[in-house]
Write a protein that holds these residues in place. Structure first.
Motif, PDB file in Angstrom:
ATOM      1  N   LYS A   1      17.576 104.682  89.386  1.00  0.00           N
ATOM      2  CA  LYS A   1      16.267 104.981  90.890  1.00  0.00           C
ATOM      3  C   LYS A   1      15.314 104.381  91.873  1.00  0.00           C
ATOM      4  O   LYS A   1      14.917 104.760  91.988  1.00  0.00           O
ATOM      5  CB  LYS A   1      17.178 106.504  91.114  1.00  0.00           C
ATOM      6  CG  LYS A   1      16.669 106.796  92.540  1.00  0.00           C
ATOM      7  CD  LYS A   1      16.718 108.184  92.770  1.00  0.00           C
ATOM      8  CE  LYS A   1      16.702 108.632  94.433  1.00  0.00           C
ATOM      9  NZ  LYS A   1      16.345 109.562  95.228  1.00  0.00           N
ATOM     10  N   LYS A   2      13.978 105.546  89.868  1.00  0.00           N
ATOM     11  CA  LYS A   2      12.664 105.150  90.345  1.00  0.00           C
ATOM     12  C   LYS A   2      11.750 103.871  90.669  1.00  0.00           C
ATOM     13  O   LYS A   2      10.936 103.498  90.888  1.00  0.00           O
ATOM     14  CB  LYS A   2      12.234 105.982  89.374  1.00  0.00           C
ATOM     15  CG  LYS A   2      10.544 105.592  88.929  1.00  0.00           C
ATOM     16  CD  LYS A   2       9.993 106.414  87.727  1.00  0.00           C
ATOM     17  CE  LYS A   2       8.502 106.256  87.726  1.00  0.00           C
ATOM     18  NZ  LYS A   2       8.086 107.544  85.981  1.00  0.00           N
ATOM     19  N   ARG A   3      13.493 103.106  89.619  1.00  0.00           N
ATOM     20  CA  ARG A   3      12.647 101.450  88.771  1.00  0.00           C
ATOM     21  C   ARG A   3      13.455 100.662  89.920  1.00  0.00           C
ATOM     22  O   ARG A   3      13.228  99.585  89.948  1.00  0.00           O
ATOM     23  CB  ARG A   3      13.482 101.264  87.799  1.00  0.00           C
ATOM     24  CG  ARG A   3      12.670 101.873  86.540  1.00  0.00           C
ATOM     25  CD  ARG A   3      12.253 101.020  85.357  1.00  0.00           C
ATOM     26  NE  ARG A   3      11.262 101.146  84.017  1.00  0.00           N
ATOM     27  CZ  ARG A   3      11.498 101.175  83.418  1.00  0.00           C
ATOM     28  NH1 ARG A   3      12.083 100.055  82.177  1.00  0.00           N
ATOM     29  NH2 ARG A   3      10.707 101.775  82.676  1.00  0.00           N
ATOM     30  N   GLU A   4      13.709 101.428  91.368  1.00  0.00           N
ATOM     31  CA  GLU A   4      14.887 101.008  92.291  1.00  0.00           C
ATOM     32  C   GLU A   4      15.863  99.532  92.162  1.00  0.00           C
ATOM     33  O   GLU A   4      15.595  98.824  92.313  1.00  0.00           O
ATOM     34  CB  GLU A   4      14.127  99.902  92.923  1.00  0.00           C
ATOM     35  CG  GLU A   4      13.128 101.105  93.747  1.00  0.00           C
ATOM     36  CD  GLU A   4      11.720 100.130  94.561  1.00  0.00           C
ATOM     37  OE1 GLU A   4      12.145  99.312  95.076  1.00  0.00           O
ATOM     38  OE2 GLU A   4      10.762 101.135  95.349  1.00  0.00           O
TER      39      GLU A   4
ATOM     40  N   VAL B   1      21.582 111.518  82.667  1.00  0.00           N
ATOM     41  CA  VAL B   1      21.467 112.075  84.034  1.00  0.00           C
ATOM     42  C   VAL B   1      20.161 111.405  84.004  1.00  0.00           C
ATOM     43  O   VAL B   1      19.827 110.835  85.104  1.00  0.00           O
ATOM     44  CB  VAL B   1      21.478 113.084  84.391  1.00  0.00           C
ATOM     45  CG1 VAL B   1      20.587 113.674  85.389  1.00  0.00           C
ATOM     46  CG2 VAL B   1      23.296 113.796  84.758  1.00  0.00           C
ATOM     47  N   TRP B   2      19.042 111.250  83.078  1.00  0.00           N
ATOM     48  CA  TRP B   2      17.352 110.812  82.816  1.00  0.00           C
ATOM     49  C   TRP B   2      17.484 109.361  83.477  1.00  0.00           C
ATOM     50  O   TRP B   2      16.908 108.105  84.023  1.00  0.00           O
ATOM     51  CB  TRP B   2      17.407 110.901  81.394  1.00  0.00           C
ATOM     52  CG  TRP B   2      16.253 110.215  81.235  1.00  0.00           C
ATOM     53  CD1 TRP B   2      14.938 111.018  81.719  1.00  0.00           C
ATOM     54  CD2 TRP B   2      16.405 108.693  80.777  1.00  0.00           C
ATOM     55  NE1 TRP B   2      13.950 109.541  81.693  1.00  0.00           N
ATOM     56  CE2 TRP B   2      14.619 108.784  80.783  1.00  0.00           C
ATOM     57  CE3 TRP B   2      16.840 108.234  80.433  1.00  0.00           C
ATOM     58  CZ2 TRP B   2      14.055 106.972  80.178  1.00  0.00           C
ATOM     59  CZ3 TRP B   2      16.461 107.020  79.756  1.00  0.00           C
ATOM     60  CH2 TRP B   2      15.040 106.577  79.728  1.00  0.00           C
TER      61      TRP B   2
ATOM     62  N   ARG C   1      24.248 104.134  94.512  1.00  0.00           N
ATOM     63  CA  ARG C   1      23.040 104.986  94.891  1.00  0.00           C
ATOM     64  C   ARG C   1      23.537 106.754  93.893  1.00  0.00           C
ATOM     65  O   ARG C   1      23.195 107.442  93.879  1.00  0.00           O
ATOM     66  CB  ARG C   1      22.681 105.777  96.088  1.00  0.00           C
ATOM     67  CG  ARG C   1      21.081 104.405  96.475  1.00  0.00           C
ATOM     68  CD  ARG C   1      20.281 104.598  97.055  1.00  0.00           C
ATOM     69  NE  ARG C   1      19.266 104.225  97.147  1.00  0.00           N
ATOM     70  CZ  ARG C   1      18.084 104.028  96.195  1.00  0.00           C
ATOM     71  NH1 ARG C   1      18.018 104.733  96.003  1.00  0.00           N
ATOM     72  NH2 ARG C   1      17.258 103.499  97.337  1.00  0.00           N
TER      73      ARG C   1
ATOM     74  N   ARG D   1      23.642 109.169  89.865  1.00  0.00           N
ATOM     75  CA  ARG D   1      22.768 110.734  90.033  1.00  0.00           C
ATOM     76  C   ARG D   1      23.380 111.563  90.006  1.00  0.00           C
ATOM     77  O   ARG D   1      23.923 112.524  88.625  1.00  0.00           O
ATOM     78  CB  ARG D   1      21.544 110.945  90.166  1.00  0.00           C
ATOM     79  CG  ARG D   1      20.527 111.908  89.220  1.00  0.00           C
ATOM     80  CD  ARG D   1      18.970 112.081  89.521  1.00  0.00           C
ATOM     81  NE  ARG D   1      18.713 112.367  88.459  1.00  0.00           N
ATOM     82  CZ  ARG D   1      18.111 113.517  88.558  1.00  0.00           C
ATOM     83  NH1 ARG D   1      17.573 113.818  89.874  1.00  0.00           N
ATOM     84  NH2 ARG D   1      17.383 114.272  87.554  1.00  0.00           N
TER      85      ARG D   1
ATOM     86  N   ILE E   1      25.476 114.143  87.228  1.00  0.00           N
ATOM     87  CA  ILE E   1      24.822 115.834  87.125  1.00  0.00           C
ATOM     88  C   ILE E   1      26.370 116.246  86.843  1.00  0.00           C
ATOM     89  O   ILE E   1      26.692 117.305  86.309  1.00  0.00           O
ATOM     90  CB  ILE E   1      24.404 116.291  87.959  1.00  0.00           C
ATOM     91  CG1 ILE E   1      22.752 115.443  87.743  1.00  0.00           C
ATOM     92  CG2 ILE E   1      24.434 117.388  88.135  1.00  0.00           C
ATOM     93  CD1 ILE E   1      22.016 115.578  89.284  1.00  0.00           C
TER      94      ILE E   1
ATOM     95  N   ALA F   1      20.169 107.040  85.198  1.00  0.00           N
ATOM     96  CA  ALA F   1      20.330 107.097  87.059  1.00  0.00           C
ATOM     97  C   ALA F   1      19.064 107.348  87.578  1.00  0.00           C
ATOM     98  O   ALA F   1      18.574 106.582  87.783  1.00  0.00           O
ATOM     99  CB  ALA F   1      21.234 108.445  86.825  1.00  0.00           C
ATOM    100  N   GLY F   2      18.388 109.319  86.725  1.00  0.00           N
ATOM    101  CA  GLY F   2      16.891 109.004  87.601  1.00  0.00           C
ATOM    102  C   GLY F   2      15.803 107.549  86.777  1.00  0.00           C
ATOM    103  O   GLY F   2      15.488 107.561  88.602  1.00  0.00           O
ATOM    104  N   LEU F   3      16.044 107.120  85.825  1.00  0.00           N
ATOM    105  CA  LEU F   3      15.340 105.813  85.649  1.00  0.00           C
ATOM    106  C   LEU F   3      15.475 104.882  86.501  1.00  0.00           C
ATOM    107  O   LEU F   3      14.828 103.748  87.092  1.00  0.00           O
ATOM    108  CB  LEU F   3      15.302 105.124  84.247  1.00  0.00           C
ATOM    109  CG  LEU F   3      14.535 103.866  83.978  1.00  0.00           C
ATOM    110  CD1 LEU F   3      13.120 104.321  83.554  1.00  0.00           C
ATOM    111  CD2 LEU F   3      15.348 104.273  82.612  1.00  0.00           C
TER     112      LEU F   3
END
Length: 146
Positions: free
Chosen positions: A139-142, A132-133, A82, A85, A89, A135-137
């Motif tokens: 997280k969003k997609r679990e 960064v993007w 986790r 991200r 950053i 890592a966000g993706l």
């Protein structure tokens, strides 16, 4: 979905692997800069030697922070951590500080030209933004473990 989140597809690991390789290469060049200074990339001109000598002591450490946190972030992607991200950053901010200082306080662009000076730093920052993007993706997609 599993209790560890969604199992990522193969392309996720491919991207993580490429980012890890990219960051490992960055760590190698950072190490070489610590050891060899301005001549890390081969014979340096008098301008390169003077430019490197004029850099503050913290400059190399910001470079190290950028590449090490980038590598840890990429390894984190592969292990589905986790923390990826925030690591990416930190890496991106460190790279922006490094290049921002270089371009704002020296005459390197005037001396070497924008075409010879800017493309690689722009690529590095773009890969940082992508990381960064991504890592966000993840997280969003679990894809990252809870």
């Amino acid at each position: 979905m599993t209790e560890d989140g969604e199992q990522p597809p193969v392309w996720y690991y491919v991207v993580g692997g490429v980012l890890a390789l990219w960051s490992a290469i960055g760590c190698y060049f950072c190490y070489m800069q610590f050891i060899h200074g301005a001549e890390a990339m081969g014979p340096a001109t008098a301008y390169d030697l003077q430019l490197y000598a004029s850099m503050p002591a913290w400059y190399n450490y910001v470079f190290a922070l950028a590449v090490i946190t980038g590598l840890l972030g990429a390894i984190g992607l592969l292990t589905r951590s986790r923390a990826v991200r925030i690591l990416f950053i930190v890496s991106l901010v460190a790279a922006v500080i490094q290049f921002g200082y270089l371009f704002a306080t020296t005459d390197v662009i005037a001396h070497k030209g924008a075409g010879a000076t800017l493309p690689f730093p722009i690529l590095i920052i773009a890969i940082g933004i992508f990381s960064v993007w991504f890592a966000g993706l993840a997280k969003k997609r679990e894809y990252l473990r809870p």
